[in-house]
Scaffold this active site. Structure first.
Site, PDB file in Angstrom:
ATOM      1  N   ARG A 295      40.869  45.106  30.919  1.00 38.17           N
ATOM      2  CA  ARG A 295      40.116  44.584  32.057  1.00 38.17           C
ATOM      3  C   ARG A 295      38.668  45.074  32.027  1.00 38.17           C
ATOM      4  O   ARG A 295      37.746  44.352  32.402  1.00 38.17           O
ATOM      5  CB  ARG A 295      40.800  44.943  33.379  1.00 38.17           C
ATOM      6  CG  ARG A 295      40.164  44.282  34.592  1.00 38.17           C
ATOM      7  CD  ARG A 295      41.060  44.324  35.816  1.00 38.17           C
ATOM      8  NE  ARG A 295      42.034  43.254  35.842  1.00 38.17           N
ATOM      9  CZ  ARG A 295      41.842  42.068  36.412  1.00 38.17           C
ATOM     10  NH1 ARG A 295      40.698  41.780  37.007  1.00 38.17           N
ATOM     11  NH2 ARG A 295      42.778  41.141  36.394  1.00 38.17           N
TER      12      ARG A 295
ATOM     13  N   GLU B 225      40.588  44.061  45.285  1.00 33.88           N
ATOM     14  CA  GLU B 225      39.739  44.840  44.382  1.00 33.88           C
ATOM     15  C   GLU B 225      38.270  44.420  44.350  1.00 33.88           C
ATOM     16  O   GLU B 225      37.393  45.284  44.313  1.00 33.88           O
ATOM     17  CB  GLU B 225      40.304  44.746  42.953  1.00 33.88           C
ATOM     18  CG  GLU B 225      41.662  45.376  42.805  1.00 33.88           C
ATOM     19  CD  GLU B 225      42.315  44.976  41.496  1.00 33.88           C
ATOM     20  OE1 GLU B 225      42.430  45.831  40.612  1.00 33.88           O
ATOM     21  OE2 GLU B 225      42.691  43.798  41.354  1.00 33.88           O
TER      22      GLU B 225
END
Lengths: 495, 812
Positions: free
Chosen positions: B319, B727
């Site tokens: 990520r 997030e």
């Protein structure tokens, strides 16, 4: 009451009034925290978040004497720090006692409606800290201010945001909590906790709790306290329990004898007269702050930066000096004020200038069997006073460096300089070389710069997780530059 | 508009409801795992024996003295494990290690009648260690070649050619610290043995199915003998995705071994010293830009500090690589990632999951380069934004670039940035000791688990004969408002009032094989599954109602607890339809399921379309820095964030603001320190308590906070048009760091380049502004003034890279 002996039969079973109900303490040890005791009874609203008084998840309301002895004030305290035996006979209110899901307390309703709870774990502690401020008798409604006003830390309802500085929330970012606090009105006439304020709090009880090879005793007066200490030189004094409580919960300390002195009358006075200010060693910092009402500007600057309201509600000057910690914030201020402390012991009392009190890391001239009875601050006070605390976090953090100044500047000349330092040595200390560099010199930027270079070399700062040694030295230097910038001599432009 | 995203009239989604447990929270009635202990009889309390070495062999473990401590019932060791003694699924995290791999690692657990007795018992356990050398820091690990796991490279185009055609080529390094989750509720588990010998584990876990799997594996039992329930968590933030399993296993093992309920609850210091944190990263980069400041090429090596075991370090790294572009088009890219193995806690998921670290690399580059290019940082950033039709370095097409432009322009306008920049310049010119700055930064964050298989969810919905509705779904509630949103989804799908619906605690025996509540995907995945289950029941009810109302089933409408037929004035209350359906023997329960379509990802070539969509946001933050100390205040924050059509605006605002504060804590205040010296405490976490690890407090809350949800933001492919929110807003806090950089620069001459460590603590800011001042060269004007503060002669060289940059720029 007899003071010649301490017959155990004279002591009634210890109890605590919780949410209005008298509850026997039952099977507790002197070290059982109020938090654990409440939770064991199924009152799980108070939570353990850190067990050292830093997060406020365990906060509960405690009845304490109000500004005059005939009233009660609800103060919020960290229940993780206070041994429940030290609350014998007192009254505690938890989040459960403030309201229920179908009858929310105003504080609870505002928090719930405005998104002030996310995970909900810190919430009961916030509820209690906020309720204490809701019930604060001298909270006054003020005119709303502009949003970028320096005083955004007070709501239009007089709510002092510092009341929540000891409560951590990891979810919300705090804005909805601030909104909830600032939206609160006044308690209604039928509010039982508001009503309760009009009567005095319960008297302290002559507590003795013994279990697990240890004992907690609450003496009734100074004579008994001194005798206890004389008989048991290893006894640990317990006032706000903000230091002892951390030792017990985090470091596994289990003192054999705890002597609770927070309600000993001879330690709870505050006297201001022409020659001096006398502060009882067992007054909470909140009580001292309120009693002095700004009359000692240096202390007034200190209090908001000293830990959090939750801690200040029980912590005492006696305790802060008694531990002789090099990073206690009261010491540098009291050093600059040229304070003395009165030590009471079996052979009577003696007065020790604070500058002569500290002897090494966490050690002092206090002998076994002695306790700090009061602190003297001579008056008149110096004209220029400033307290500079450098820390990672602005409030409720331990100082990397603390500097306190008391300067007399007459006709542009520094007549007298007293500077107290914390965090730069094994003890709090006076910056004596800097003081003598300043005295007799004109109060100019050049003098400040020269003295700053000297101040940077005072003490023996170390590097640790809070700050590097060179940052600490730099902060000493910068501090004096800042003092001059903010307090220039008459005729100089402030910069 | 897709059937998944379309909202019916009168939808309950979109309303600002308070958290579904708010009334329980504020009255202290909401139960967390450890609150169950006083309700449970004969509970045993567990206390770990923690190793005092960062790396050592366990030569002897003698528990006899502990068993003599009054109250101690048993000491759990490896001998008690009937199955596989590992707290993960990769066999690299032994539950009872023979080799200690980090300071504070638990080597055994003492069970006792009271916590006090367990603590004393643990102190009596005798352990002999043979200490071994330990690697602690990223530079140490890199120098020693201590790595673990795969080392993927994300690649597009020809980075050498890209750099060669660039007018400016710059290089540098950045090291960023990790972060402690500091959920207010520490890890907790309570295990009981049921009458049939199966085990129920109450666990504070974001991933009940994986907790179940690990517990079953440790016990050597099939999963159907282990049930895991999560009532709610006092915060998770990723820290309870992988990390709870071992503690649940210890509780379960203890319960099996003793027959009594066993409670594990870590103290704060145990939690800090034993559980994983956000990965610190080191980045080394080269970047090329053309004369207009447009990015041409980026080459970088990202090294994460994985700690002692892999845990989730590989997907975190993936990520990070997938977010190194943030919002910017970079034609030629080559970014390599690797995971250092160090003798520290095993670093793990933390809100953003590598995204923040990847994004910080490019934002740090732009913040450092702007003055060298003679551009305002906001201008440099805006100039490099993606346009629709371009693709990310891993090949996913950009389709919503316009949203970021809109958010950026809205913040610029509503925050009055042009006016305030002028005011700040005026303020700075008239203040010697305080400087201000405002910075604006974007966020583009991919939503979905990179690993396609995880993008599935289940739900189980019951409608009882009185009309009340019980919803089970696979997601966990950690404060993010998932249950509130699911309640709103169910009420919308069934056309009932919110108080008709109750959300049950998350249990593995209700919804099996769930994914972690993570990657911001909780609402997307579980919402679609809940909606599916509700619509199955609603369609069955429509058959029943159709007869009563005399309309075709397709014309039956459910809204606000009332069932009606199109074109008729007749209505029937919801409860009456349900009661009739029961009598007519209608199945009033349904299992729902959802899988995200259209995703593909190849981890071997690091290419694909791993994300369902991107979430976008923009933040502008103003700070003021004190020149005497480096202390700073955030004065104002303005945010516009893209949550699609919000399912629950109060919840979404809370997620945005909370994430921003948490991100600001990571970048400015929170400061993890290990003892990296050679003494006996090497490897010990020096900030292992709340008094030494400081989170943002209410005093850090800016006086002015303006948050707006981006309008006209319907998300076609997601439940009721919404977007994930957990997030992405964390990375809005990069604006705080960039504002601090600009304020430090303001202490120096025009064009000063500031390198800022992360976290930018007051001390770090002080040295940065001192360096900026030192660049000034001259003294303070006005005659009778102090000399300018000197640069510290002992200070380590702080700006070697900047000098390289300046040099190269001069040549360019």
């Amino acid at each position: 009451m007899t003071r010649t002996s301490r017959p155990e039969t004279a002591v009634a079973p210890a109890f605590l009034t919780v949410n209005g109900q008298g509850t026997p303490l039952g099977d507790v040890t002197p070290h059982t925290t109020t938090l654990d005791w409440l939770r064991d009874r199924g009152l799980t609203g108070a939570k353990e978040g850190c067990a050292e008084g830093e997060c406020g998840a365990c906060a509960v309301l405690l009845s304490r004497p109000g500004a005059d002895a005939t009233t009660t004030e609800w103060v919020a305290v960290n229940s993780c720090l206070v041994p429940v035996a030290a609350l014998d006979g007192q009254e505690v209110v938890t989040a459960e006692g403030l309201g229920s899901p179908d009858r929310l307390h105003p504080v609870q309703r505002e928090l719930a409606d405005r998104g002030g709870t996310q995970c909900g774990y810190c919430t009961p502690g916030f509820v209690c800290a906020m309720a204490a401020e809701f019930y604060r008798p001298d909270r006054t409604t003020r005119a709303p201010r502009h949003e970028l006003d320096d005083d955004h830390e007070h709501g239009p309802n007089g709510f002092d945001l510092h009341a929540l500085s000891g409560n951590l929330c990891r979810c919300t970012g705090y804005r909805p909590i601030r909104d909830a606090a600032y939206a609160l009105g006044d308690p209604t006439g039928t509010d039982p906790l508001a009503e309760r304020r009009r009567r005095p709090p319960p008297d302290p009880r002559h507590t003795r709790v013994r279990a697990d090879g240890a004992e907690l005793v609450r003496p009734t007066d100074l004579t008994e306290t001194v005798r206890l200490l004389a008989d048991h030189p290893d006894a640990v004094l317990l006032a706000g329990s903000t230091d002892v409580g951390v030792d017990v919960s985090l470091r596994g300390s289990r003192p054999a004898l705890l002597v609770a002195v927070d309600r000993v009358p001879e330690l709870r006075h505050l006297q201001v007269d022409d020659g001096s200010i006398r502060i009882g060693a067992a007054l909470s910092l909140t009580e001292v702050e309120r009693g002095l009402a700004g009359r000692v500007p240096l202390l007034a600057q200190l209090f908001p930066l000293f830990a959090s309201r939750l801690v200040r509600n029980t912590a005492t000057l006696g305790g802060n000096l008694g531990t002789a910690s090099p990073i206690g914030d009261a010491a540098p201020v009291l050093l600059a004020l040229e304070a003395s402390i009165v030590l009471a012991g079996p052979d009577g009392e003696r007065v020790v200038p604070l500058a002569d009190y500290f002897t090494g890391y966490r050690s002092s001239v206090r002998r076994p069997g002695e306790l700090i009875r009061e602190i003297h601050i001579p008056v008149p006070l110096a004209g220029t006073a400033a307290f500079h605390k450098v820390a990672k976090r602005r409030v409720d953090d331990i100082s990397s460096v603390a500097v306190a100044y008391a300067l007399d500047v007459t006709d542009g000349t520094v007549v007298r300089a007293r500077i107290g330092l914390g965090g730069v040595g094994a003890t709090p200390l006076r910056a004596r070389r800097t003081e003598s560099t300043l005295e007799g010199m004109p109060w100019t930027r050049r003098t400040a710069a020269e003295a700053a270079a000297v101040l940077a070399t005072e003490g023996t700062p170390l590097s640790d997780h809070r700050a590097s040694a060179r940052y600490r030295s730099a902060m000493l230097e910068q501090s004096l530059l800042r003092l001059h910038a903010e307090h220039p001599a008459a005729g100089e432009e402030p910069s | 508009m897709s059937s998944l995203s379309k909202r019916p009239a009168g939808a309950v989604v979109g309303r600002s409801l308070r958290h579904e447990s708010a009334a329980l929270h504020v009255t202290g009635r909401a139960c967390f795992t450890d609150d169950l202990v006083p309700r449970t009889k004969d509970v045993l309390h567990a206390w770990p024996v923690q190793a005092p070495h960062a790396h050592a062999l366990l030569s002897r473990l003698d528990t006899r003295a502990a068993r003599d401590v009054p109250g101690v019932v048993h000491v759990l060791t490896g001998e008690d494990v009937p199955g596989v003694g590992d707290s993960g699924d990769s066999d690299d995290e032994p539950l009872f290690p023979t080799e200690v791999c980090f300071h504070g690692q638990a080597v055994c657990w003492v069970l006792a009648d009271s916590l006090e007795a367990a603590r004393r018992g643990a102190a009596a356990v005798r352990v002999d260690y043979e200490p071994l050398p330990a690697i602690l820091t990223l530079p140490e690990a890199i120098a020693a070649g201590s790595f673990q796991g795969a080392q993927p490279t994300l690649r597009r185009g020809d980075v050498e050619a890209g750099l060669a055609r660039s007018a400016h080529v710059l290089d540098g390094e950045l090291e960023m610290a990790g972060q402690e989750h500091f959920y207010l509720e520490t890890h907790a588990a309570l295990a009981t043995v049921e009458d049939d010998g199966t085990v129920l584990v109450q666990s504070s876990t974001q991933h009940p199915s994986e907790t179940q799997a690990v517990v079953a594996r440790v016990l050597g039992r099939p999963r159907h003998e282990v049930t895991v329930q999560c009532l709610r968590m006092g915060g998770g933030f990723g820290g309870k995705e992988m990390q709870p399993h071992g503690y649940a296993a210890v509780a379960a093992l203890g319960a099996i071994r003793t027959g009594r309920p066993v409670r594990v609850r870590l103290t704060r210091s145990q939690d800090l010293t034993m559980t994983g944190k956000r990965h610190g990263f080191h980045a080394r980069w080269r970047v090329g830009l053309d004369d207009e400041g447009r990015l041409q090429a980026l080459e970088a090596t990202l090294t994460s500090d994985g700690g002692w075991s892999l845990d989730l370090s590989q997907p975190v790294l993936t990520r990070a690589l997938c977010h190194v572009d943030n919002a910017y088009w970079i034609p030629d890219v080559r970014v390599t990632g690797r995971i250092a193995r160090t003798h520290k806690t095993s670093q793990t998921a933390f809100r953003g999951f590598g995204g923040p670290q990847g994004m910080l690399v490019v934002e740090d580059i732009l913040g450092r380069c702007a003055p060298l290019l003679g551009l305002e940082p906001h201008e440099l950033r805006r100039r490099n934004f993606y346009q629709d039709g371009q693709t990310t370095p891993y090949g996913q097409e950009i389709t919503q670039a316009g949203r970021l432009h809109r958010a950026w322009d809205q913040v610029t306008r509503t925050a009055g940035l042009d006016r305030r920049r002028a005011e700040i310049a005026q303020f700075n010119a008239t203040h010697e000791h305080r400087q201000r700055a405002v910075a604006i930064t974007p966020v583009k964050f991919g939503i979905s688990f990179n690993l396609t298989a995880f993008n599935q969810a289940g739900a189980l919905v019951h409608v009882y004969a009185d009309g009340s509705v019980l919803v089970n779904h696979g997601g966990t509630e950690m404060g993010q408002g998932l249950h509130t949103k699911m309640l709103q989804v169910a009420a919308t799908a069934l056309g009932v009032a919110p108080d008709t619906v109750r959300i049950a605690p998350t249990r593995t025996d209700k919804v099996p094989n769930t994914s972690a509540t993570a990657a911001s995907s909780g609402s997307d995945l579980n919402g679609a599954a809940v909606k599916d289950a509700c619509e199955q029941i609603r369609d069955r009810l429509a058959q029943v109602a159709a007869q009563r109302l005399g309309v075709p089933a397709a014309d039956v409408r459910f809204r606000d607890g009332v069932v009606s037929g199109l074109g008729t004035g007749t209505t029937v209350p919801w409860a009456e339809v349900v009661a009739a359906a029961y009598v007519a023997r209608t199945h009033l329960s349904a299992a729902g399921f959802y899988r995200t379509e259209g995703l593909h990802w190849s981890s071997t070539v690091m290419q694909g379309s791993p994300f369902k969509y991107f979430a976008h946001g923009v933040a502008a933050t103003e700070v003021e820095v004190d020149g005497f100390t480096g202390a700073y205040r955030t004065r104002r924050v303005d945010i516009v964030h893209d949550v699609g059509d919000s399912l629950s605006p109060l919840v979404d605002l809370g997620q945005i603001e909370g994430a921003f504060a948490q991100g600001a804590g990571w970048l400015t205040l929170e400061d993890l320190r290990w003892d990296t010296g050679d003494g006996e405490h090497r490897g010990r976490l020096a900030t292992a308590s709340a008094s030494t690890y400081k989170l943002p407090s209410i005093a850090e809350l800016p006086p002015v906070v303006h948050v707006a949800l981006l309008e006209h933001a319907h998300e076609e492919g997601a439940v009721y048009g919404s977007k994930a929110v957990g997030e992405p807003p964390l990375m809005l806090a990069i604006s705080v760091r960039e504002a601090l950089r600009q304020a430090c620069a303001a202490f120096g001459p025009e064009g000063t380049v500031v390198e800022l460590p992360s976290p930018a603590t007051p001390e770090a800011v002080f040295w940065a502004l001192q360096a900026a001042r030192a660049g000034h060269g001259g003294g303070i004007e006005g005659g009778d003034g102090p000399p300018p503060p000197e640069a510290d002669p002992e200070a380590p060289e702080r700006r070697p890279q900047t000098e390289t940059l300046l040099h190269q720029l001069g040549e360019g």
